[in-house]
Enzyme design. Sequence first.
Site, mmCIF file in Angstrom:
data_model
loop_
_atom_site.group_PDB
_atom_site.id
_atom_site.type_symbol
_atom_site.label_atom_id
_atom_site.label_comp_id
_atom_site.label_asym_id
_atom_site.label_seq_id
_atom_site.Cartn_x
_atom_site.Cartn_y
_atom_site.Cartn_z
ATOM 1 N N LYS A 110 2.384 -3.288 7.339
ATOM 2 C CA LYS A 110 2.591 -3.440 5.894
ATOM 3 C C LYS A 110 4.008 -3.001 5.531
ATOM 4 C CE LYS A 110 0.176 -4.594 3.092
ATOM 5 N NZ LYS A 110 -0.101 -5.972 2.566
ATOM 6 N N THR B 275 0.829 -1.211 0.000
ATOM 7 C CA THR B 275 0.000 0.000 0.000
ATOM 8 C C THR B 275 0.862 1.260 0.000
ATOM 9 O OG1 THR B 275 -1.508 1.265 1.420
ATOM 10 C CG2 THR B 275 -0.082 -0.284 2.532
ATOM 11 N N ASP B 276 0.278 2.356 -0.482
ATOM 12 C CA ASP B 276 0.992 3.643 -0.430
ATOM 13 C C ASP B 276 1.099 4.171 1.000
ATOM 14 O OD1 ASP B 276 -1.684 4.346 -0.043
ATOM 15 O OD2 ASP B 276 -1.752 5.819 -1.665
ATOM 16 N N GLU B 277 0.328 3.581 1.924
ATOM 17 C CA GLU B 277 0.341 4.106 3.300
ATOM 18 C C GLU B 277 1.680 3.904 3.996
ATOM 19 O OE1 GLU B 277 -2.938 3.170 5.785
ATOM 20 O OE2 GLU B 277 -4.362 3.221 4.143
ATOM 21 N N TYR C 260 -1.704 -0.629 11.236
ATOM 22 C CA TYR C 260 -1.859 -1.299 9.931
ATOM 23 C C TYR C 260 -0.693 -0.959 9.010
ATOM 24 C CZ TYR C 260 -3.203 -1.722 5.045
ATOM 25 O OH TYR C 260 -3.188 -1.987 3.696
HETATM 26 P P1 NAD Z 1 -9.548 -7.513 2.539
HETATM 27 O O1 NAD Z 1 -9.547 -7.304 4.007
HETATM 28 O O2 NAD Z 1 -10.793 -7.263 1.758
HETATM 29 O O3 NAD Z 1 -9.092 -9.000 2.209
HETATM 30 C C1 NAD Z 1 -8.076 -9.648 2.906
HETATM 31 C C2 NAD Z 1 -8.261 -11.151 2.721
HETATM 32 O O4 NAD Z 1 -7.179 -11.826 3.405
HETATM 33 C C3 NAD Z 1 -9.567 -11.687 3.317
HETATM 34 O O5 NAD Z 1 -10.196 -12.562 2.401
HETATM 35 C C4 NAD Z 1 -9.111 -12.444 4.572
HETATM 36 O O6 NAD Z 1 -9.941 -13.555 4.898
HETATM 37 C C5 NAD Z 1 -7.715 -12.886 4.167
HETATM 38 N N1 NAD Z 1 -6.828 -13.115 5.327
HETATM 39 C C6 NAD Z 1 -6.646 -12.307 6.401
HETATM 40 N N2 NAD Z 1 -5.784 -12.872 7.263
HETATM 41 C C7 NAD Z 1 -5.400 -14.037 6.713
HETATM 42 C C8 NAD Z 1 -4.517 -15.073 7.131
HETATM 43 N N3 NAD Z 1 -3.850 -14.985 8.284
HETATM 44 N N4 NAD Z 1 -4.352 -16.134 6.315
HETATM 45 C C9 NAD Z 1 -5.030 -16.236 5.143
HETATM 46 N N5 NAD Z 1 -5.893 -15.299 4.711
HETATM 47 C C10 NAD Z 1 -6.069 -14.199 5.480
HETATM 48 O O7 NAD Z 1 -8.344 -6.615 1.997
HETATM 49 P P2 NAD Z 1 -8.118 -5.931 0.565
HETATM 50 O O8 NAD Z 1 -8.610 -4.543 0.616
HETATM 51 O O9 NAD Z 1 -8.559 -6.863 -0.490
HETATM 52 O O10 NAD Z 1 -6.515 -5.850 0.565
HETATM 53 C C11 NAD Z 1 -5.729 -6.874 -0.040
HETATM 54 C C12 NAD Z 1 -4.279 -6.446 -0.028
HETATM 55 O O11 NAD Z 1 -4.117 -5.241 -0.754
HETATM 56 C C13 NAD Z 1 -3.716 -6.188 1.363
HETATM 57 O O12 NAD Z 1 -2.395 -6.693 1.407
HETATM 58 C C14 NAD Z 1 -3.728 -4.672 1.473
HETATM 59 O O13 NAD Z 1 -2.729 -4.222 2.346
HETATM 60 C C15 NAD Z 1 -3.445 -4.269 0.045
HETATM 61 N N6 NAD Z 1 -3.932 -2.958 -0.386
HETATM 62 C C16 NAD Z 1 -5.239 -2.619 -0.213
HETATM 63 C C17 NAD Z 1 -5.689 -1.395 -0.684
HETATM 64 C C18 NAD Z 1 -7.145 -0.993 -0.575
HETATM 65 O O14 NAD Z 1 -7.496 0.121 -0.933
HETATM 66 N N7 NAD Z 1 -8.040 -1.851 -0.114
HETATM 67 C C19 NAD Z 1 -4.805 -0.509 -1.298
HETATM 68 C C20 NAD Z 1 -3.466 -0.885 -1.441
HETATM 69 C C21 NAD Z 1 -3.049 -2.123 -0.991
HETATM 70 O O1 TDX Z 2 -16.833 5.922 7.777
HETATM 71 C C1 TDX Z 2 -15.768 6.418 7.359
HETATM 72 N N1 TDX Z 2 -15.665 7.769 7.200
HETATM 73 C C2 TDX Z 2 -14.533 8.385 6.745
HETATM 74 O O2 TDX Z 2 -14.505 9.629 6.620
HETATM 75 C C3 TDX Z 2 -14.623 5.604 7.013
HETATM 76 C C4 TDX Z 2 -14.692 4.102 7.186
HETATM 77 C C5 TDX Z 2 -13.499 6.233 6.553
HETATM 78 N N2 TDX Z 2 -13.446 7.593 6.421
HETATM 79 C C6 TDX Z 2 -12.220 8.220 5.857
HETATM 80 C C7 TDX Z 2 -10.908 7.759 6.423
HETATM 81 C C8 TDX Z 2 -9.980 7.922 5.219
HETATM 82 O O3 TDX Z 2 -9.529 9.265 5.131
HETATM 83 O O4 TDX Z 2 -12.202 7.841 4.483
HETATM 84 C C9 TDX Z 2 -10.862 7.627 4.023
HETATM 85 C C10 TDX Z 2 -10.729 6.205 3.506
HETATM 86 O O5 TDX Z 2 -10.873 5.332 4.632
HETATM 87 P P1 TDX Z 2 -10.688 3.742 4.512
HETATM 88 O O6 TDX Z 2 -11.643 3.200 3.504
HETATM 89 O O7 TDX Z 2 -10.709 3.188 5.881
HETATM 90 O O8 TDX Z 2 -9.245 3.630 3.823
HETATM 91 P P2 TDX Z 2 -7.759 4.076 4.266
HETATM 92 O O9 TDX Z 2 -7.640 4.229 5.731
HETATM 93 O O10 TDX Z 2 -7.387 5.241 3.390
HETATM 94 O O11 TDX Z 2 -6.951 2.755 3.801
HETATM 95 C C11 TDX Z 2 -7.289 2.117 2.553
HETATM 96 O O12 TDX Z 2 -6.360 2.413 1.545
HETATM 97 C C12 TDX Z 2 -5.066 1.905 1.692
HETATM 98 C C13 TDX Z 2 -7.364 0.594 2.730
HETATM 99 O O13 TDX Z 2 -8.311 0.280 3.744
HETATM 100 C C14 TDX Z 2 -6.008 0.022 3.054
HETATM 101 O O14 TDX Z 2 -6.083 -1.402 3.118
HETATM 102 C C15 TDX Z 2 -5.058 0.419 1.958
HETATM 103 O O15 TDX Z 2 -3.766 0.025 2.290
#
Ligand code: NAD
Ligand code: TDX
Length: 333
Positions: free
Chosen positions: A151, A120-122, A147
């Site tokens: 990562k 992630t960019d975080e 988190y």
């Molecule tokens: P998500 O929470 O929707 O999915 C995570 C999955 O991993 C789930 O299906 C969960 O059951 C599984 N999991 C969790 N712990 C586990 C374990 N110990 N063993 C096996 N499986 C396990 O998350 P997502 O949003 O799909 O994110 C996927 C990846 O992408 C993560 O590595 C996250 O850091 C990265 N990422 C997410 C975002 C975003 O915006 N959501 C952005 C950049 C990077």
């Molecule tokens: O109810 C809400 N209200 C609100 O204002 C929630 C759930 C979030 N927010 C804000 C917090 C953040 O500024 O919205 C923005 C996005 O929040 P999230 O969806 O929780 O994402 P963020 O914390 O930015 O992280 C996401 O992007 C990077 C993913 O969850 C991570 O897994 C990924 O690494």
Amino acid sequence: MRILVTGGAGFIGANFVHWTRRHRPDVEITVLDALTYASDGTALDPVRGDITFEQGDIADAALVDRLVAASDLVVHFAAESHNDNSLVDPHPFLQTNVIGTYTILEAVRRHDVRLHHISTDEVYGDLELDDPARFTEDTPYNPSSPYSSTKAASDLLVRAWVRSFGVKATLTNCSNNYGPYQHVEKFIPRQITNGIDGVPAKLYGEGLNVRDWIHVDDHNSAVWAVIDKGRLGETYLIGADGEKSNKEVVTAILRALGQPEDAYEHVTDRPGHDMRYAIDSTKLRTELGWAPSYADFDEGLRATVQWYRENEAWWRPMKDATEARYAAASLPA
Ligand code: NAD
Ligand code: TDX
């Protein structure tokens, strides 16, 4: 090619499996997923007969060893992924994101199997709203939350295993994803489903924080570009120039739902809330020739709103439990 997709039942992982079935039907897919609270596995229903599914933990060394030994490539999505949860209980984040990634690294090292690590960019921390800078592959790591620090730790483990043991790995760090099958704890699905339920959208603090949005299919096409053409040992940032304030996103959601644009409320801010993320994806675009296909955020968002309207059966079972978790944790409600 036989690929092992960890976390393949989650939001991005399941979309990756669907993308791969659509564009690479020759690839054999095994999904390893623990089916934590974050997934009930139903996001894979449309491809159930075409893949192998193993329910299990990425920190289970024997299981991981067996599955990695039978693979040509591991694409590692599995993680605890929600910042708000990491502020309530960091332990699963340490266990899955750090120990789990370590377990996978040891298996790919033993069996000399290529790894693509999803991050992630975080990990880069945050930027000021008026800062012209964006994150690049050279930005120093500076994570803010439990988190993002786990990562960051996982990325550093991958880099160390590349350098010390010659593990064949690539890494990508992507910005905020949106699209189908995203858990309703996350910002965009939470507000869409609140809107469908007639509940006001919840904006943390002033709602001025900026996220750099990318459609999940664009993330996954970029992951495939790196798998196909990326240089081993390298990191590529993935982003689609989608910077928007949270307030702008909520307004766009309410517009797409046909609701008044002020149907939101300000709630308590997230502790340590990162102000702004922004990705410079020049390396990915110039070196690998990748470009996003969702150029228009409003259009992608409208399609996502429509998807949640049409797939209530998928998200409804998790909605009440999610809101109960927010309430019990005294997280911004
Ligand atoms: P998500 O929470 O929707 O999915 C995570 C999955 O991993 C789930 O299906 C969960 O059951 C599984 N999991 C969790 N712990 C586990 C374990 N110990 N063993 C096996 N499986 C396990 O998350 P997502 O949003 O799909 O994110 C996927 C990846 O992408 C993560 O590595 C996250 O850091 C990265 N990422 C997410 C975002 C975003 O915006 N959501 C952005 C950049 C990077
Ligand atoms: O109810 C809400 N209200 C609100 O204002 C929630 C759930 C979030 N927010 C804000 C917090 C953040 O500024 O919205 C923005 C996005 O929040 P999230 O969806 O929780 O994402 P963020 O914390 O930015 O992280 C996401 O992007 C990077 C993913 O969850 C991570 O897994 C990924 O690494």
